[in-house]
Design an enzyme around this catalytic site. Structure first.
Site, short mmCIF file in Angstrom:
data_model
loop_
_atom_site.label_atom_id
_atom_site.label_comp_id
_atom_site.label_asym_id
_atom_site.label_seq_id
_atom_site.Cartn_x
_atom_site.Cartn_y
_atom_site.Cartn_z
N GLY A 82 -10.59 1.67 12.81
CA GLY A 82 -10.09 2.10 14.14
C GLY A 82 -11.16 2.58 15.09
O GLY A 82 -11.26 2.10 16.23
N ARG A 103 -2.53 -1.93 -3.59
CA ARG A 103 -3.74 -1.13 -3.44
C ARG A 103 -3.64 0.06 -4.39
O ARG A 103 -2.63 0.77 -4.41
CB ARG A 103 -3.83 -0.61 -2.01
CG ARG A 103 -5.01 0.29 -1.84
CD ARG A 103 -5.03 0.93 -0.48
NE ARG A 103 -6.19 1.81 -0.40
CZ ARG A 103 -6.23 2.91 0.33
NH1 ARG A 103 -5.18 3.27 1.04
NH2 ARG A 103 -7.30 3.64 0.36
N GLU A 133 -8.21 -4.59 5.23
CA GLU A 133 -8.18 -4.31 3.80
C GLU A 133 -7.09 -5.11 3.10
O GLU A 133 -7.27 -5.57 1.98
CB GLU A 133 -7.92 -2.81 3.57
CG GLU A 133 -9.11 -1.95 3.88
CD GLU A 133 -8.77 -0.47 3.96
OE1 GLU A 133 -8.28 -0.03 5.01
OE2 GLU A 133 -8.99 0.24 2.97
N ARG A 161 -10.85 15.63 7.12
CA ARG A 161 -11.64 16.01 5.94
C ARG A 161 -13.05 16.41 6.36
O ARG A 161 -13.63 15.80 7.26
CB ARG A 161 -11.73 14.84 4.95
CG ARG A 161 -10.43 14.58 4.23
CD ARG A 161 -10.52 13.34 3.36
NE ARG A 161 -9.57 12.35 3.81
CZ ARG A 161 -9.61 11.06 3.48
NH1 ARG A 161 -10.54 10.60 2.69
NH2 ARG A 161 -8.69 10.24 3.92
N ASP A 216 -7.07 12.75 15.96
CA ASP A 216 -7.13 11.39 16.52
C ASP A 216 -8.31 11.33 17.49
O ASP A 216 -8.39 12.12 18.43
CB ASP A 216 -5.81 11.10 17.24
CG ASP A 216 -5.71 9.65 17.66
OD1 ASP A 216 -6.56 9.20 18.46
OD2 ASP A 216 -4.81 8.96 17.19
N MET A 217 -9.22 10.38 17.26
CA MET A 217 -10.46 10.36 18.05
C MET A 217 -10.17 10.18 19.54
O MET A 217 -10.90 10.70 20.38
CB MET A 217 -11.38 9.26 17.52
CG MET A 217 -12.78 9.33 18.04
SD MET A 217 -13.59 10.92 17.73
CE MET A 217 -14.43 10.60 16.20
N ARG A 218 -9.10 9.48 19.88
CA ARG A 218 -8.79 9.31 21.31
C ARG A 218 -8.47 10.65 21.96
O ARG A 218 -8.85 10.93 23.09
CB ARG A 218 -7.62 8.34 21.49
CG ARG A 218 -8.01 6.90 21.20
CD ARG A 218 -6.83 6.01 20.99
NE ARG A 218 -6.15 6.32 19.74
CZ ARG A 218 -5.30 5.52 19.13
NH1 ARG A 218 -5.01 4.37 19.66
NH2 ARG A 218 -4.73 5.87 17.99
N ASN A 233 0.88 -1.17 0.00
CA ASN A 233 0.00 0.00 0.00
C ASN A 233 0.91 1.22 0.00
O ASN A 233 1.46 1.62 1.02
CB ASN A 233 -0.89 -0.03 1.25
CG ASN A 233 -1.86 1.14 1.29
OD1 ASN A 233 -1.79 2.05 0.46
ND2 ASN A 233 -2.75 1.13 2.26
N HIS A 287 -12.64 3.15 -0.17
CA HIS A 287 -12.64 2.15 0.91
C HIS A 287 -13.37 0.88 0.48
O HIS A 287 -13.90 0.13 1.32
CB HIS A 287 -13.37 2.66 2.19
CG HIS A 287 -12.69 3.77 2.93
ND1 HIS A 287 -13.41 4.77 3.55
CD2 HIS A 287 -11.39 4.03 3.15
CE1 HIS A 287 -12.57 5.61 4.13
NE2 HIS A 287 -11.34 5.19 3.90
N GLY A 333 -9.99 8.16 7.66
CA GLY A 333 -11.01 8.44 6.66
C GLY A 333 -12.27 7.73 7.11
O GLY A 333 -12.20 6.80 7.92
P1 ADP Z 1 -6.65 4.60 8.93
O1 ADP Z 1 -6.34 3.15 8.59
O2 ADP Z 1 -7.74 5.22 8.15
O3 ADP Z 1 -5.43 5.46 9.06
P2 ADP Z 1 -7.57 3.51 11.45
O4 ADP Z 1 -8.56 2.55 10.96
O5 ADP Z 1 -6.32 2.98 12.08
O6 ADP Z 1 -7.24 4.62 10.38
O7 ADP Z 1 -8.32 4.44 12.53
C1 ADP Z 1 -7.69 5.54 13.11
C2 ADP Z 1 -8.66 6.16 14.09
O8 ADP Z 1 -9.08 5.16 15.02
C3 ADP Z 1 -8.05 7.29 14.91
O9 ADP Z 1 -8.96 8.38 14.98
C4 ADP Z 1 -7.90 6.66 16.27
O10 ADP Z 1 -8.03 7.61 17.28
C5 ADP Z 1 -9.05 5.72 16.31
N1 ADP Z 1 -8.85 4.70 17.32
C6 ADP Z 1 -7.95 3.70 17.33
N2 ADP Z 1 -8.05 3.01 18.51
C7 ADP Z 1 -9.02 3.60 19.22
C8 ADP Z 1 -9.60 3.37 20.51
N3 ADP Z 1 -9.18 2.38 21.28
N4 ADP Z 1 -10.60 4.19 20.90
C9 ADP Z 1 -11.02 5.19 20.11
N5 ADP Z 1 -10.52 5.47 18.89
C10 ADP Z 1 -9.54 4.69 18.48
#
Ligand code: ADP
Length: 406
Positions: free
Chosen positions: A338, A99, A392, A249, A290-292, A7, A188, A220
């Site tokens: 994620g 990919r 994926e 985005r 980052d959602m965390r 990828n 995706h 994404g």
């Molecule tokens: P990509 O492959 O699109 O880069 P991922 O599928 O790895 O992304 O997802 C990344 C997102 O998942 C980030 O926003 C991250 O904060 C979130 N994430 C990963 N683990 C956790 C968790 N345990 N709790 C909440 N969000 C999480």
């Protein structure tokens, strides 16, 4: 049969090596910040006893060719250990799967790579200027490094080939579609396809008899409506910018915002593109993508982060509501990637808005953090709500094998 999945992004390369007989992962890794002085290289090897050995290095990698040379060298190397399953893997490798983000209307299935396919991917560059050139760089470098191996391009867009015109067309003058290919394509695709297949396996029902909405919620994010195994709508459009709110985005936006930014605020075209792709979404709303981190801010009382989460879930619920109409009902709502896999708060907050559709969560199941695919719906829910792990790369590996067998 051993398959290497590549990828190749604009400044990163991720790879995975699979043994497809047992669907086992033998090695994986990533090079990040290619072209910068501090490229980070991560190499992982999985031993037969189930252990993982990881090496991390920081040293400059100038370009994709240099990066892929390093990856090939890693795959050829052996520490002499009898536990190593990857050593000599380049010798026993059967195929390489790449990919490729945009296949336009030309590529509706995985393609065995030859000069014609390379030219076709190049022709799609105007539709995916940020992605296809990087994908091509990976393909061309691997063809130089391993000219004897069959290589397959697996397109993010191909799963959406079944979208009907009423879903993929924009209400723009016909010529823009017929002459310039302006339409919705969806992205995706491999992830949605994989999630749908896993949901059907989990439910022990044929995919051909299910109405599914799959939610890929990672950095994404996108939604797909899948009826009888066929995708009939998706949230991303001509580019991966349309639809849900994402890490950086904006998702859906009134096109007139662009005119306002250009005319009234004097922003240049490239700046607007960067703003919408890299500085919007959760990052634009509360400063972090980052959602965390977003949750951390929200738990400290940050109102912008709280609003960002609210907007994020509201947008998803709107799409789910619309897709229930598209599908004529719903058998299962499927969370993946994620955020979809790990974030019970987001799942709860999305589903709370969907109770009118008979979608009800079981709080304990939702928070169980189980591994593999699991069901988080309550006994009273009319719709199954599932969490399934995204993979994926494994889906690309399946499609690579089926393309070379064909
Ligand atoms: P990509 O492959 O699109 O880069 P991922 O599928 O790895 O992304 O997802 C990344 C997102 O998942 C980030 O926003 C991250 O904060 C979130 N994430 C990963 N683990 C956790 C968790 N345990 N709790 C909440 N969000 C999480």
């Amino acid at each position: 049969m051993r398959v290497l999945i590549i990828n190749s992004g604009s400044s990163s390369i991720k790879f995975r090596l699979y043994d497809m007989e047992q669907e086992t992962l033998l090695a994986s890794g990533a090079l990040e910040r290619i072209g910068e002085v501090n490229t980070r290289s991560i190499y992982r090897e999985y031993t037969a006893s189930g252990n993982m050995q990881e090496q991390i290095a920081h040293s400059p990698v100038t370009d994709h060719t240099a990066g892929l040379k390093q990856i090939v060298a890693f795959l050829q190397s052996s520490d002499g250990s009898t536990h190593s399953r990857k050593s000599d893997s380049m010798k026993s490798l059967h195929a390489i799967g790449h990919r490729v983000v945009h296949g336009g209307e030309t590529f509706q299935a995985p393609a065995l790579i030859d000069e014609g396919v390379i030219e076709g991917i190049r022709e799609m560059i105007p539709l995916a200027p940020l992605h296809n050139p990087a994908n091509l760089a990976g393909i061309e470098a691997m063809r130089r490094l391993c000219p004897q191996l069959p290589q397959v391009a697996v397109f993010d867009t191909a799963f959406f080939r079944t979208l009907p015109p009423h879903a993929y067309r924009y209400a723009l003058p016909n010529e823009l579609y017929h002459r310039h290919h302006v339409r919705r394509y969806g992205f995706h695709g491999t992830s949605h396809q994989h999630a749908a297949g896993q949901a059907a396996d989990y439910l022990q029902q044929p995919l051909k008899k299910l109405r599914l909405i799959t939610l890929h919620l990672g950095n994404g994010a996108s939604a797909a409506a899948i009826r009888d195994g066929i995708c009939i709508d998706t949230s991303m459009g001509m580019t991966p910018l349309e639809g849900l709110i994402m890490g950086t985005r904006c998702g859906d936006l009134d096109p007139s915002v662009h005119f306002y930014l250009a005319r009234t605020l004097g922003m240049e075209f490239d700046k607007i593109e960067t703003l919408l792709n890299h500085d919007s979404g959760m990052k634009g709303l509360c400063g972090v993508n980052d959602m965390r981190e977003v949750h951390r801010l929200a738990s400290e009382g940050n109102e912008q982060a709280r609003l960002a989460i609210d907007m994020y879930c509201y947008r998803i619920s709107k799409y789910v509501g619309a897709y229930c109409v598209t599908l004529g009902g719903l058998d299962a709502l499927v969370f993946t990637a994620g955020i979809g896999e790990n974030d019970s708060f987001i799942r709860q907050s999305v589903c709370n808005r969907l109770s009118v559709l008979g979608i009800l969560l079981d709080h304990k199941r939702n928070q169980s953090g189980a591994s593999g695919a699991f069901d988080i719906s309550s006994e009273r829910s009319k719709v199954k709500v599932l969490v399934v792990p995204a993979n994926e790369e494994l889906e690309i590996a399946y499609q690579t094998v089926s393309a070379i067998n064909r």
